[in-house]
Design a protein around this motif. Structure first.
Motif, PDB file in Angstrom:
ATOM      1  N   ARG A  31       0.812  -1.221   0.000  1.00 23.31           N
ATOM      2  CA  ARG A  31       0.000   0.000   0.000  1.00 23.31           C
ATOM      3  C   ARG A  31       0.843   1.268   0.000  1.00 23.31           C
ATOM      4  N   ARG A  33       2.584   4.652  -1.100  1.00 23.22           N
ATOM      5  CA  ARG A  33       2.193   5.742  -1.993  1.00 23.22           C
ATOM      6  C   ARG A  33       3.443   6.260  -2.672  1.00 23.22           C
ATOM      7  N   VAL A  36       2.001   9.931  -8.345  1.00 25.43           N
ATOM      8  CA  VAL A  36       0.640  10.203  -8.810  1.00 25.43           C
ATOM      9  C   VAL A  36       0.592  10.021 -10.316  1.00 25.43           C
ATOM     10  N   LEU A  80       1.793  13.226  -1.055  1.00 30.91           N
ATOM     11  CA  LEU A  80       1.300  11.843  -1.100  1.00 30.91           C
ATOM     12  C   LEU A  80       0.184  11.574  -0.094  1.00 30.91           C
ATOM     13  N   ALA A  82      -2.941  11.451  -0.934  1.00 29.88           N
ATOM     14  CA  ALA A  82      -3.927  10.684  -1.715  1.00 29.88           C
ATOM     15  C   ALA A  82      -5.322  11.291  -1.685  1.00 29.88           C
ATOM     16  N   ARG A  85      -6.757  11.199  -5.262  1.00 22.78           N
ATOM     17  CA  ARG A  85      -7.269   9.878  -5.645  1.00 22.78           C
ATOM     18  C   ARG A  85      -8.610   9.606  -4.968  1.00 22.78           C
ATOM     19  N   THR A  94      -4.549   7.847  -9.868  1.00 25.27           N
ATOM     20  CA  THR A  94      -4.080   6.712  -9.080  1.00 25.27           C
ATOM     21  C   THR A  94      -2.695   7.051  -8.533  1.00 25.27           C
ATOM     22  N   ILE A  95      -2.264   6.267  -7.564  1.00 21.98           N
ATOM     23  CA  ILE A  95      -0.922   6.424  -7.014  1.00 21.98           C
ATOM     24  C   ILE A  95      -0.245   5.073  -7.117  1.00 21.98           C
ATOM     25  N   ASP A  97       3.286   2.426  -7.100  1.00 19.89           N
ATOM     26  CA  ASP A  97       4.264   2.101  -6.059  1.00 19.89           C
ATOM     27  C   ASP A  97       5.687   2.533  -6.412  1.00 19.89           C
ATOM     28  N   TRP A  99       8.351   4.736  -5.807  1.00  8.99           N
ATOM     29  CA  TRP A  99       8.743   5.728  -4.810  1.00  8.99           C
ATOM     30  C   TRP A  99      10.168   6.233  -5.036  1.00  8.99           C
TER      31      TRP A  99
END
Length: 194
Positions: A31, A33, A36, A80, A82, A85, A94-95, A97, A99
């Motif tokens: 999960r 973030r 974007v 981040l 969200a 979103r 959407t975000i 993975d 990073w």
């Protein structure tokens, strides 16, 4: 001291228990973030993402000639959270993975997600519009099997209203039936005298 030697010996046999990054591959938590992303097929340009962005990282610029708009997300400013979103009504934001945002100072203005969406002419009147995204059109018109969502989504709001009026006019009762119905309703609503 014996505890330290025990751990040292175990690590020599099993290998390091820490993540090898940046010297090797690493994993991304499920999960996390990261970056974007904007899906230009789903974006309607409503601006909800811009209004909900706590960092002010989203900008929407409409073309001067009225042919579309450009939506930009500045990744350096994004915190981040969200919110974009969460509040996007069409799911266009959407975000992912990814990073890996480390960069040199000279590249800071290149750290952005940018999509340009052009308007299309209405299939009836030719007015420039942003068509309803197909998944949203299917959801909106799922209870009406007589409509093809892929056709209705290419109509401007005014032409959609005209099409709705034409369909609804077919279901109206004739003038005499409507008058009899109104008289019946009025009679049933009148007070009874004792």
């Amino acid at each position: 001291m014996a505890g330290f030697l025990k751990i040292l010996f175990r690590n020599l046999l099993e290998g390091p228990s820490t993540d090898p990054f940046p010297l090797g591959e690493t994993f991304s938590p499920e999960r996390i973030r990261g970056t974007v992303r904007i899906d230009p097929e789903l974006c309607m340009g409503c601006g909800m993402c811009r209004y909900s962005c706590t960092a002010g990282a989203i900008h929407i610029r409409h073309n001067e000639d009225g042919t579309g708009y450009t939506i930009t997300v500045w990744q350096d400013s994004c915190c981040l959270c969200a919110s974009c979103r969460h509040y996007c009504p069409t799911g266009a934001i959407t975000i992912d993975d990814n990073w890996h945002h480390a960069h040199v100072e000279a590249d800071k203005f290149g750290m952005l997600e940018q999509q340009t969406i052009t308007y299309e002419p209405c299939s009836h009147c030719g007015t420039l519009i942003r068509p309803i995204p197909l998944p949203l059109a299917r959801k909106l018109y799922e209870h009406n099997p007589t409509l093809d969502p892929d056709v209705i989504r290419h109509l401007c709001p005014k032409c959609r209203q005209i099409e709705d009026a034409k369909r609804n006019a077919c279901h109206l009762p004739a003038h005499g039936e409507a008058q009899a119905h109104d008289d019946g309703v009025a009679a049933s609503a009148s007070p009874v005298k004792k």
